[in-house]
Design a protein around this motif. Structure first.
Motif, mmCIF file in Angstrom:
data_model
loop_
_atom_site.group_PDB
_atom_site.id
_atom_site.type_symbol
_atom_site.label_atom_id
_atom_site.label_comp_id
_atom_site.label_asym_id
_atom_site.label_seq_id
_atom_site.Cartn_x
_atom_site.Cartn_y
_atom_site.Cartn_z
ATOM 1 N N ARG C 48 0.826 -1.206 0.000
ATOM 2 C CA ARG C 48 0.000 0.000 0.000
ATOM 3 C C ARG C 48 0.866 1.265 0.000
ATOM 4 N NH1 ARG C 48 -4.709 -1.768 1.469
ATOM 5 N NH2 ARG C 48 -3.408 -3.264 2.559
ATOM 6 N N SER C 52 1.050 3.754 -3.215
ATOM 7 C CA SER C 52 0.512 5.114 -3.111
ATOM 8 C C SER C 52 1.623 6.152 -3.238
ATOM 9 C CB SER C 52 -0.272 5.286 -1.807
ATOM 10 O OG SER C 52 0.561 5.087 -0.689
ATOM 11 N N LEU C 272 -5.301 -0.251 7.272
ATOM 12 C CA LEU C 272 -5.222 -1.431 6.392
ATOM 13 C C LEU C 272 -3.774 -1.943 6.290
ATOM 14 C CD1 LEU C 272 -7.648 -0.556 3.460
ATOM 15 C CD2 LEU C 272 -8.170 -1.621 5.650
ATOM 16 N N PRO C 273 -3.525 -3.222 6.051
ATOM 17 C CA PRO C 273 -4.529 -4.279 5.926
ATOM 18 C C PRO C 273 -5.209 -4.575 7.249
ATOM 19 C CG PRO C 273 -2.349 -5.250 6.021
ATOM 20 C CD PRO C 273 -2.159 -3.756 5.969
ATOM 21 N N VAL C 274 -6.504 -4.936 7.175
ATOM 22 C CA VAL C 274 -7.282 -5.219 8.384
ATOM 23 C C VAL C 274 -7.730 -6.681 8.379
ATOM 24 C CG1 VAL C 274 -9.460 -4.437 7.313
ATOM 25 C CG2 VAL C 274 -9.219 -4.496 9.810
ATOM 26 N N ARG C 275 -7.580 -7.344 9.500
ATOM 27 C CA ARG C 275 -8.036 -8.722 9.614
ATOM 28 C C ARG C 275 -9.508 -8.716 10.007
ATOM 29 N NH1 ARG C 275 -4.033 -12.882 10.691
ATOM 30 N NH2 ARG C 275 -2.040 -12.152 9.845
ATOM 31 N N ARG C 276 -10.348 -9.125 9.076
ATOM 32 C CA ARG C 276 -11.791 -9.124 9.287
ATOM 33 C C ARG C 276 -12.190 -10.088 10.403
ATOM 34 N NH1 ARG C 276 -15.738 -7.702 5.178
ATOM 35 N NH2 ARG C 276 -14.827 -5.995 3.939
ATOM 36 N N ASP C 282 -17.115 -7.969 10.007
ATOM 37 C CA ASP C 282 -17.718 -7.786 8.685
ATOM 38 C C ASP C 282 -18.856 -6.766 8.721
ATOM 39 O OD1 ASP C 282 -16.128 -9.582 7.316
ATOM 40 O OD2 ASP C 282 -17.548 -11.253 7.430
ATOM 41 N N LEU C 285 -17.230 -3.359 8.531
ATOM 42 C CA LEU C 285 -16.464 -3.103 7.302
ATOM 43 C C LEU C 285 -17.350 -3.052 6.066
ATOM 44 C CD1 LEU C 285 -13.245 -5.193 7.996
ATOM 45 C CD2 LEU C 285 -13.347 -2.725 7.586
ATOM 46 N N ASP C 286 -18.437 -3.822 6.072
ATOM 47 C CA ASP C 286 -19.320 -3.840 4.913
ATOM 48 C C ASP C 286 -20.456 -2.823 5.037
ATOM 49 O OD1 ASP C 286 -17.782 -5.816 3.761
ATOM 50 O OD2 ASP C 286 -18.935 -7.446 4.654
ATOM 51 N N ILE C 293 -11.702 2.420 2.903
ATOM 52 C CA ILE C 293 -11.280 2.465 1.496
ATOM 53 C C ILE C 293 -10.979 3.904 1.066
ATOM 54 C CG2 ILE C 293 -11.951 1.875 -0.880
ATOM 55 C CD1 ILE C 293 -11.511 -0.567 0.971
ATOM 56 N N GLN C 294 -11.855 4.819 1.466
ATOM 57 C CA GLN C 294 -11.617 6.224 1.150
ATOM 58 C C GLN C 294 -10.340 6.718 1.827
ATOM 59 O OE1 GLN C 294 -14.450 4.792 2.260
ATOM 60 N NE2 GLN C 294 -16.275 5.891 1.554
ATOM 61 N N ALA C 296 -7.679 4.879 2.526
ATOM 62 C CA ALA C 296 -6.534 4.348 1.775
ATOM 63 C C ALA C 296 -6.279 5.178 0.522
ATOM 64 C CB ALA C 296 -6.777 2.888 1.403
ATOM 65 N N ASN C 297 -7.342 5.628 -0.104
ATOM 66 C CA ASN C 297 -7.207 6.457 -1.301
ATOM 67 C C ASN C 297 -6.439 7.738 -0.995
ATOM 68 O OD1 ASN C 297 -7.610 7.204 -3.999
ATOM 69 N ND2 ASN C 297 -9.522 8.279 -3.528
ATOM 70 N N ARG C 299 -4.027 8.183 0.916
ATOM 71 C CA ARG C 299 -2.577 7.980 1.050
ATOM 72 C C ARG C 299 -1.819 8.637 -0.112
ATOM 73 N NH1 ARG C 299 -0.234 4.011 4.161
ATOM 74 N NH2 ARG C 299 1.614 5.105 3.431
#
Lengths: 316, 316, 316
Positions: C48, C52, C272-276, C282, C285-286, C293-294, C296-297, C299
């Motif tokens: 990551r 990035s 991240l990375p994240v262990r679900r 879940d 995260l879902d 996710i936003q 991470a973007n 970065r």
């Protein structure tokens, strides 16, 4: 073209081959992909596929970022609902979503395990990327197919063909390791879409998946199969019936000049790397019959055509 | 320049050094290599060579593709007629021919095994690429030579030299591992082409290949050799006579300030990486006598000059 | 900005966040870094951060050279005066000086050993680069901090915040492996510089370094801490008190929807990375609560802002 994960993603095959051949004849850099990034994710090693696809992307003006998932030990979890308290550090849901933000196209190589047919046929790696990525996905050889190779092969046959309706033979060959059926599968599917007379020849026990073969003729006698062939495509694969196994074969299936005698001075193809004097003999590879080097060169232009179509589709 | 695999490929040495120094003084990007790709193939690890050559190529506008043959386990077969049913997946014939289609220049690093003198001296890796590639080949350090380093060294001596005819001493130094003779060989060959007074000093048993040394004076007394030296180039190599061996040496050959006392305030060189206080003492490396950092910087411009000459030759 | 190794290198935080957000909204390539090279040196794996930062550099027109110090076994010596007759081939003095000549900015990732607190806190890898390099140094996650992540986090909170003064909770979470405190440390430092109501919640024994926490409230009851939170930042770290240890924790610290009930419909963050289902469930995260996710973007744009500031500083 939205994705390129199977041959079913090609709607206008003639147009796509024409595009590849036209890009090859021009061989110049363009700006189609300027400011766009191709991310290539390898779960298995690659040199030819990596280099040709990287070159294709750069010819289109794209940036390329290579990620070796196999080496960096970036173990991904693919199972829904998994409790990730073991060796998998990231779930495909996050991985695909995040990569979609750093890359404009994601290309993935993920070989089969060759242990569990059902698991391999689910194409869970490739299909998970397709499911969770928000950008197009390209197959750099997956558990059951290698569509970039098949497009290259179609382009190469078109270039070299002089017959009205060429006879193309896919011939199994020996190999010391158990290899995927991917290349043979995609080649078989591709030949069914070309106007050629297509025959597969392999020892008993090595018949490819019937759902892919459909009504293609399988001839277990290599000599008979080669008769009048214009193209002989040589490739090893492990058994599909005895999934992933190497069977005991008595006859010699290595392709040599003697075996080409009754062909129509056939051009010999192979996706490379090729084990000399095991898969194909020196006297074929070092002869004018071999077009394996020219075939490898076409990898660049097949990839370039696919990436170009995907980029154009994104713009619309 | 068609290839750059040995110093024999340099016909106009003064012109090439001048080119490198001119590129350094300008230090700007050009378009000489635009649309061209440098493929760098490593059979052994590299950081300095990789980075400086990559930077040189990019300063010329080239694309760079790096292939780690050592890590990707891309075991190549070099023997003619081999039956490839073991661990070698691809023959050099295909590998070189295919890479020649993806790359406009192929650069290769392949160290000696230091077990079999004859095999190492055949330079079978480098020479096989030269034989089967259809594009120019550059040596990134091979079994017996490191010509990019030698060009850098000549350039660096020219930059720092104030004497009418400089005295240059190549001094062996201790090292815990058995190292190739490549750097020492190429430096020795290069010094024979410069207008310098060149002496090699090393313990008995460490004399370099007589075919490379020719009539260069070898002085086994380090102190005598250092007298009035303007440049001391320090480098370890394993024995040539007792091929690839580390011999038992009683005297201390580490280069320190005390040893520089009778030199002409000598500049000290080394190709790096250097093991401090084993090969060269801190009191030299941290002094004004050391020019190892400036020398490393010149790697970029030596590589740039070589790549530029090759690209220009291809255009003609 | 001369370097970016700790948050102390940020003098105008609002300006820097503003720059990152502005670069994100434009999302176009520029020429600020044309002809400049970013060298990224990894002593630990990264995907990551690598992608990035590479993307950020390329958006600025820079060339990027990646060096995997961990894989190439390029063992560096950091001790002054060491007699290098063992496994370390190069001293940081040479390595940093040479890289400074090939690169215009050096970015380094070097994790803690988590065995020796004092050694980790000396940040000897990062600080040695800072000491011996002649070009700016950027921290890609070091023994005790991850300032590029913290800048990303501040930017993300600013983007998503709707409260006048947001309540931000940093919550420890379980993990099967002993992880560094770096991300938590830098996040804690960053929150002290924003106008937020900041609370840390972790089990007893997991309190972060008091010199970093300063007067930040630590609440050992996760449920209490979450009350009315606008942002919950979830992250595991190993014990600081029992340095590098994983302690036996009885309660369940995994963040799930039930735990978010009393928050102000909190946004949930993770680097991240994240262990679900270990770190975060879940069902979080879902859900719309997750902004991982936003985050991470962002970065890419945080790195781009930092590199841009450094390049501009060099020009002056």
């Amino acid at each position: 073209m939205k994705n390129y994960t199977t041959l079913a993603d090609i709607h206008d095959l003639d147009g796509l081959i024409g595009e590849a051949r036209s890009l090859k004849s021009k061989n110049t850099a363009s700006n189609t992909g300027k400011g766009k990034t191709l991310g290539m994710l390898f779960f298995n090693p690659s040199l030819r596929t990596r280099l040709s696809t990287e070159k294709a992307a750069k010819l289109l003006g794209m940036e390329v970022m290579v990620m070796n998932a196999d080496k960096d030990g970036w173990a991904l979890e693919f199972e829904d609902g998994a409790i990730m308290n073991s060796d998998k550090a990231e779930h495909i849901k996050e991985a695909a979503a995040v990569l979609s933000q750093y890359c404009d196209i994601i290309a993935v190589r993920a070989f089969p395990g060759l242990k569990d047919k059902e698991k391999d046929e689910s194409e869970y790696v490739l299909n998970s990327f397709k499911k969770y990525a928000s950008v197009p996905v390209v197959n750099l050889e997956s558990a059951t197919g290698h569509p970039l190779q098949a497009l290259t092969d179609a382009m190469t046959i078109q270039e070299f063909n002089k017959a009205e309706k060429a006879k193309v033979v896919l011939s199994w060959a020996p190999h010391p390791k158990a290899l995927p059926q991917s290349v043979a599968n995609s080649f078989t599917e591709m030949m069914q879409r070309l106007d050629v007379d297509f025959v597969i020849t392999n020892p008993e026990g090595y018949d490819l998946d019937p759902d892919i073969r459909k009504d293609v003729k399988v001839e277990h006698d290599q000599e008979k199969a080669f008769k009048d062939a214009d193209f002989v495509y040589v490739k090893n694969w492990s058994s599909y019936e005895n999934y992933g196994q190497i069977l005991d074969i008595k006859e010699n299936w290595t392709v040599n000049q003697a075996k080409l005698k009754n062909t129509n001075n056939a051009k010999v193809m192979h996706c490379l790397p090729v084990r000399r004097n095991v898969v194909i003999a020196d006297n074929v590879l070092d002869s004018e019959n071999s077009i394996v080097i020219q075939q490898a060169n076409n990898r660049t232009y097949a990839a370039q055509a696919v990436l170009k179509r995907i980029l154009e589709c994104r713009k619309e």
